[in-house]
Design an enzyme around this catalytic site. Structure first.
Site, PDB file in Angstrom:
ATOM      1  N   SER A 146       0.794  -1.233   0.000  1.00  0.00           N
ATOM      2  CA  SER A 146       0.000   0.000   0.000  1.00  0.00           C
ATOM      3  C   SER A 146       0.823   1.277   0.000  1.00  0.00           C
ATOM      4  O   SER A 146       0.520   2.228   0.721  1.00  0.00           O
ATOM      5  CB  SER A 146      -0.979   0.028   1.183  1.00  0.00           C
ATOM      6  OG  SER A 146      -1.946  -0.962   1.045  1.00  0.00           O
ATOM      7  N   ASP A 173      -7.017  -0.578   2.311  1.00  0.00           N
ATOM      8  CA  ASP A 173      -5.696   0.039   2.395  1.00  0.00           C
ATOM      9  C   ASP A 173      -5.768   1.409   3.057  1.00  0.00           C
ATOM     10  O   ASP A 173      -5.003   1.725   3.982  1.00  0.00           O
ATOM     11  CB  ASP A 173      -5.078   0.175   1.004  1.00  0.00           C
ATOM     12  CG  ASP A 173      -4.813  -1.166   0.341  1.00  0.00           C
ATOM     13  OD1 ASP A 173      -4.983  -2.196   1.013  1.00  0.00           O
ATOM     14  OD2 ASP A 173      -4.455  -1.172  -0.851  1.00  0.00           O
TER      15      ASP A 173
END
Length: 450
Positions: free
Chosen positions: A147, A193
């Site tokens: 991420s 995320d």
């Protein structure tokens, strides 16, 4: 010992990236390890995410010029006049901004920054009367499935909201960041995320029921367990065609199932994860074709309920496996969370590890595995529970990236052996992730003068 934020501020001073005496707001947002859930997020699954020690940092200064000036250390600077995205104060459409920024080759990364501004304009009615100068630095490795893009946009969102005094709750901030990534950067990600990068807690798993984004109590990582990540060296990208086609296939499968009986639609509330494993195997799996052409699907069903992927009439999509995966994954994640709350011990660690191996197999069945990540998982299996390694799975969107490993808390030497053997087999010396840190909301913002 100097912390990472102090190191970032010292870099700003040494590099003369702002004029001396400039008043800055500094923010910090970590990456994450996807421990369980992954690609089932867009189908409503429970997901468990671990904020890592590595983070992205943003420093912002308000300026009197009506421009957004962005410097990401190590890249060419990018500048966009506010008038370019909001002529006469009216924000442009997402599609227009995406074509202007996201397709600009070497400056594609700036879409994650500019996306923050256009989302605040369009969704929150924010009007920017002043410009700003933003400097970004990151030690979240890119393309590793941890991420890095969400860490970037959430660090920037926290900085912009703090500098311009825009009141935003952490949950709302995460949803805005997801919209920026979907609609400006063009990556069809779920929301796990951004939620982890903003709302994650140190040494705990963020628990999120993605229907669409219900935060549940965080799950502390027990003292007898540690979580690690090993980078395969194979580049991962959420915007890649494999991830997008698997996501589209899952939504096509839902549409096919929901079409058969409106009562099921009401019960499932739009999410494959709400179908129990028993019901799925008894009633529904046989209704799903192994694959279907986009042209046939569109002629029979016209569309899916997904807002960020489209069905291409010229492609053939796998249906059964992408639609099956979230049904089983939600069940696995729920079991995983329950096991973390029972008494510690060898049997619990083994059960947790088996759930991770099963999740990894689900990715492979969807076509989202890779040679490198499969090799790391195999090396973990060979070390085994006798050496303190219990389970492993590919993270995030798959197709490369990082493998997350569940280990006994004293198993560091076994992790290093896995990494060394992987390097011997592939020639790639992997990055090892260890440790945790709080999300952007937990850090907040820090005012400083350079």
């Amino acid at each position: 010992m100097i912390d990472d934020v102090d190191a970032f501020v010292n870099t700003l001073r040494a590099g003369e990236l702002f004029e001396r005496g400039a008043r800055l707001i500094v923010t910090r947002s970590p990456g994450r390890l996807d421990v369980m859930g992954g690609i089932a997020d867009y189908s409503g699954s429970l997901v468990l995410q671990y904020p890592i020690a590595e983070a992205t940092f943003a420093a912002i200064e308000l300026i009197d010029k009506p421009v957004i000036e962005v410097t990401s250390i190590g890249r060419k600077p990018y500048m966009m006049p506010l008038e370019s995205i909001a002529p006469r104060g009216e924000p442009l459409s997402y599609a227009h901004v995406r074509s202007h920024v996201a397709q600009s080759g070497e400056h594609h990364w700036a879409a994650y920054v500019i996306g923050v501004f256009i989302v605040l304009m369009r969704e929150c009615g924010v009007s920017f009367s002043r410009g700003c100068r933003i400097v970004i630095s990151s030690n979240v490795p890119e393309g590793k499935g941890v991420s890095s893009s969400a860490a970037l946009e959430t660090a920037v969102m926290q900085a912009v909201a703090s500098a311009f005094q825009i009141p935003l709750e952490p949950h709302a901030m995460a949803l805005l960041c997801q919209k920026a990534e979907n609609l400006v950067a063009g990556a069809p990600c779920g929301v796990m995320d951004q939620m982890t990068c903003i709302c994650g807690e140190k040494d705990a798993l963020l628990a999120l029921l993605c229907q669409p984004a219900e935060l549940q109590p965080a799950v502390r990582v027990p003292e007898d367990i540690s979580l690690w990540g090993i980078d395969s060296g194979e580049r991962h990208a959420v915007s890649g065609s494999d991830y997008a086609s698997v996501r589209a296939g899952a939504f096509m499968g839902y549409r096919i199932l929901a079409e058969t009986d409106e009562r099921w639609q009401a019960r499932w509330q739009g999410y494959l994860a709400n179908i129990s494993v028993e019901e799925f195997e008894r009633e529904h799996v046989r209704r799903l074709p192994e694959e279907m052409s986009g042209a046939e699907f569109l002629s029979r069903y016209s569309h899916t309920t997904d807002t960020v992927t489209t069905v291409d009439s010229g492609r053939t999509y796998r249906i059964r496996q992408p639609a099956s995966h979230p049904v089983y994954e939600h069940h696995r994640v729920s079991m995983f969370r329950s096991l973390l709350t029972v008494a510690p011990g060898e049997e619990r660690r083994k059960e947790l590890g088996q759930l991770m191996y099963q999740s990894h197999q689900g990715y492979s069945a969807c076509g989202l595995g890779s040679r490198g990540t499969d090799l790391i998982v195999d090396l973990v299996r060979r070390e085994g529970s006798g050496n303190g390694l219990y389970g492993a799975r590919i993270t995030g969107g798959g197709s490369g990236g990082t493998v997350v490993i569940l280990a006994r808390s004293d198993a560091g030497e076994a992790i290093v052996r896995v990494a060394e053997r992987y390097a011997e087999a592939t020639g790639h010396r992997p990055y090892i992730f260890r440790g945790s840190s709080s999300g952007a909301a937990g850090f907040g913002s820090r005012a400083t003068i350079v």
